[in-house]
Every structure is written in structure tokens, then in C-alpha cells.
Design a protein around this motif. Sequence first.
Motif, mmCIF file in Angstrom:
data_model
loop_
_atom_site.group_PDB
_atom_site.id
_atom_site.type_symbol
_atom_site.label_atom_id
_atom_site.label_comp_id
_atom_site.label_asym_id
_atom_site.label_seq_id
_atom_site.Cartn_x
_atom_site.Cartn_y
_atom_site.Cartn_z
ATOM 1 N N PHE A 18 0.861 -1.294 0.089
ATOM 2 C CA PHE A 18 0.049 0.035 -0.094
ATOM 3 C C PHE A 18 0.813 1.275 0.071
ATOM 4 O O PHE A 18 2.148 1.268 0.471
ATOM 5 C CB PHE A 18 -0.909 -0.063 1.022
ATOM 6 C CG PHE A 18 -2.082 -0.988 1.339
ATOM 7 C CD1 PHE A 18 -3.338 -0.781 0.966
ATOM 8 C CD2 PHE A 18 -1.683 -2.460 1.548
ATOM 9 C CE1 PHE A 18 -4.201 -1.740 0.944
ATOM 10 C CE2 PHE A 18 -2.602 -3.489 1.331
ATOM 11 C CZ PHE A 18 -3.920 -3.126 1.122
ATOM 12 N N ILE A 24 -8.002 2.049 -3.918
ATOM 13 C CA ILE A 24 -8.061 0.733 -3.284
ATOM 14 C C ILE A 24 -9.816 0.342 -3.385
ATOM 15 O O ILE A 24 -10.459 1.111 -3.248
ATOM 16 C CB ILE A 24 -7.882 1.165 -1.751
ATOM 17 C CG1 ILE A 24 -6.492 1.338 -1.527
ATOM 18 C CG2 ILE A 24 -8.149 -0.321 -1.125
ATOM 19 C CD1 ILE A 24 -6.159 1.419 -0.027
ATOM 20 N N ILE A 42 -4.438 -0.222 7.239
ATOM 21 C CA ILE A 42 -4.525 0.944 6.560
ATOM 22 C C ILE A 42 -4.437 2.199 7.373
ATOM 23 O O ILE A 42 -3.879 3.233 7.292
ATOM 24 C CB ILE A 42 -5.587 1.253 5.485
ATOM 25 C CG1 ILE A 42 -5.384 0.084 4.315
ATOM 26 C CG2 ILE A 42 -5.858 2.601 5.012
ATOM 27 C CD1 ILE A 42 -6.770 0.179 3.588
ATOM 28 N N LEU A 50 -6.506 8.603 -0.485
ATOM 29 C CA LEU A 50 -6.901 7.371 -1.320
ATOM 30 C C LEU A 50 -8.090 7.427 -1.976
ATOM 31 O O LEU A 50 -8.895 8.430 -1.701
ATOM 32 C CB LEU A 50 -7.145 6.249 -0.147
ATOM 33 C CG LEU A 50 -5.887 6.062 0.690
ATOM 34 C CD1 LEU A 50 -6.495 5.018 1.965
ATOM 35 C CD2 LEU A 50 -4.932 5.465 0.314
ATOM 36 N N LEU A 52 -11.228 5.340 -2.905
ATOM 37 C CA LEU A 52 -11.979 4.105 -2.354
ATOM 38 C C LEU A 52 -13.037 3.912 -3.165
ATOM 39 O O LEU A 52 -14.079 4.847 -3.520
ATOM 40 C CB LEU A 52 -12.442 4.412 -1.127
ATOM 41 C CG LEU A 52 -11.197 4.740 -0.175
ATOM 42 C CD1 LEU A 52 -12.100 5.005 1.453
ATOM 43 C CD2 LEU A 52 -10.331 3.779 0.208
ATOM 44 N N ILE A 155 -5.237 -1.835 -5.720
ATOM 45 C CA ILE A 155 -5.447 -3.221 -4.806
ATOM 46 C C ILE A 155 -6.760 -3.181 -4.545
ATOM 47 O O ILE A 155 -7.649 -2.326 -4.111
ATOM 48 C CB ILE A 155 -4.776 -2.815 -3.609
ATOM 49 C CG1 ILE A 155 -3.189 -2.894 -3.848
ATOM 50 C CG2 ILE A 155 -4.975 -4.085 -2.391
ATOM 51 C CD1 ILE A 155 -2.388 -2.777 -2.445
ATOM 52 N N SER A 156 -7.167 -4.554 -4.564
ATOM 53 C CA SER A 156 -8.567 -4.943 -4.039
ATOM 54 C C SER A 156 -8.336 -5.532 -2.738
ATOM 55 O O SER A 156 -7.549 -6.633 -2.438
ATOM 56 C CB SER A 156 -9.315 -5.787 -4.728
ATOM 57 O OG SER A 156 -9.748 -5.136 -6.156
ATOM 58 N N GLY A 186 -8.976 -5.998 -9.106
ATOM 59 C CA GLY A 186 -7.671 -5.562 -8.519
ATOM 60 C C GLY A 186 -6.537 -5.843 -9.228
ATOM 61 O O GLY A 186 -6.348 -7.002 -9.891
#
Length: 230
Positions: A18, A24, A42, A50, A52, A155-156, A186
Motif C-alpha cells: 500500500f 483501493i 491502512i 486514497l 476508495l 489493490i482490491s 484489482g
Amino acid sequence: MENTYNKIIEIDEAMKHFRDGMIIMFGGFGGIGTPPALIDGILDNGFKDLTLIGNDSGFPHIGIGKVVSQGRAKKMIASHIGSNPVAGQLMTDGKMEVEFSPQGILAERIRAGGVGIPAILSDIGLDNDIVTSNKQTCNLSGKKYLVETALTAEISIVFAKKADPYGNLIYDKSARNTNPLVAMAGDMTIAEVEEIVPLGSLDPDEIITPGVFVDYIVPSKGVNWKWAWE
């Protein structure tokens, strides 16, 4: 070759993937099916700015809402944020951009991203200025459609009930929700899992997310927040 199919790592190792400012995508519906240890990771590592992507903004102290409420998100793509008044205030104050997408369309945009389709066409929300804002339209067979672009993430993060070391996943009832779609969309997928079983012990018919979509597995200690209805 013995570790070829072993994707299990600890939370500290997972956090090395991360960074600030990344995109994300998260599974979950109101916090149900959202990975608690990854959310805390996180927060503990101070990641900020981020973007989201997920169904909703959780509640202030539940699910992804814990990240949102601390002002760590610069943008959110979701179907609604009404369960988290902090998210609404951040949007109103101009501190977090929010892109709304109807729930079914959001799920389909995530699915499209997972299977490599660049966009889908939809007539849902054509009469809604919030939905149509900054979106292209097209005409097909004499009918107007919105062009809904696919969604992917760097990233998932997903939450599963059971996995084997290869990353084949089984979910717990309604906690399945958006997780299977998110797991596909992701560039990297990290699954937080409540129980890890030996390779070969899962019935193939039970598996919802094949391990090919999962890069890493993080053992979970379970949900660590109090639900809104308790």
C-alpha cells in the motif's frame, strides 16, 4: 516448489503493498464483508489521499467508514454514503469527492473491470443530473444510453470465511455481497480470511472466488467493531 501455492502472509507484509494516493477497492455492504485487519492496517500505517471504490461508506466506526471518518480518502466511488454522516460532511465541505453510481450499475462496472470490458451501456439515471454528470452518452438502435466506464483498482481487499493456501475463497452468507466482483477487479487482490484449510480440502463446488484472482492471504482475527444495530 513447496511454497508455489502458498500465498499466506502476515498483515505487516501485506501493508508493504500500500501507499499514499492509491486506488483501493473494497468488498462489503455496510461493513459486512469488509476486511477488519486490512482496514486497521491502512489506518495504523497512516495511508492517505486514497481513492476508495466500493458499495458504500460504511458507518463512522464500521468497515471502510473508519478510513473515511479519519479523512484518509480524497475520493470515493460508491452507491451511497447515507449511513456515514461523516462522509456526507466531508463531501459537503469539499474535502472528499464522491462519485455516485446506482448500486447495480456500480457492481456491473466492477465486474466489467474484472473481466476486461472497458465500459457498459445503461439507461439507468438518464434523468438524474448527479448520475449523468461528466458521463458520455451514445445512441444505439435509436435509444440513448450512458457510457458507464469499468472500474479497477491497484489493490482490491476482500473478506472471506475460508481459504486454502492457493487462495480459493468461500464467503459467509451475505458477507459474500460484492467481494467476488471486487476480488476480480484489482491489479493485486489481498484476501483477509477467517479460516485457512489445507490445499485440496475445499469442495470445488463450494468455491466462489478461484485462487487465480487472489495474490495474498492474510489470516484474520475476526470482526473487531460493534455493529450499528447492536
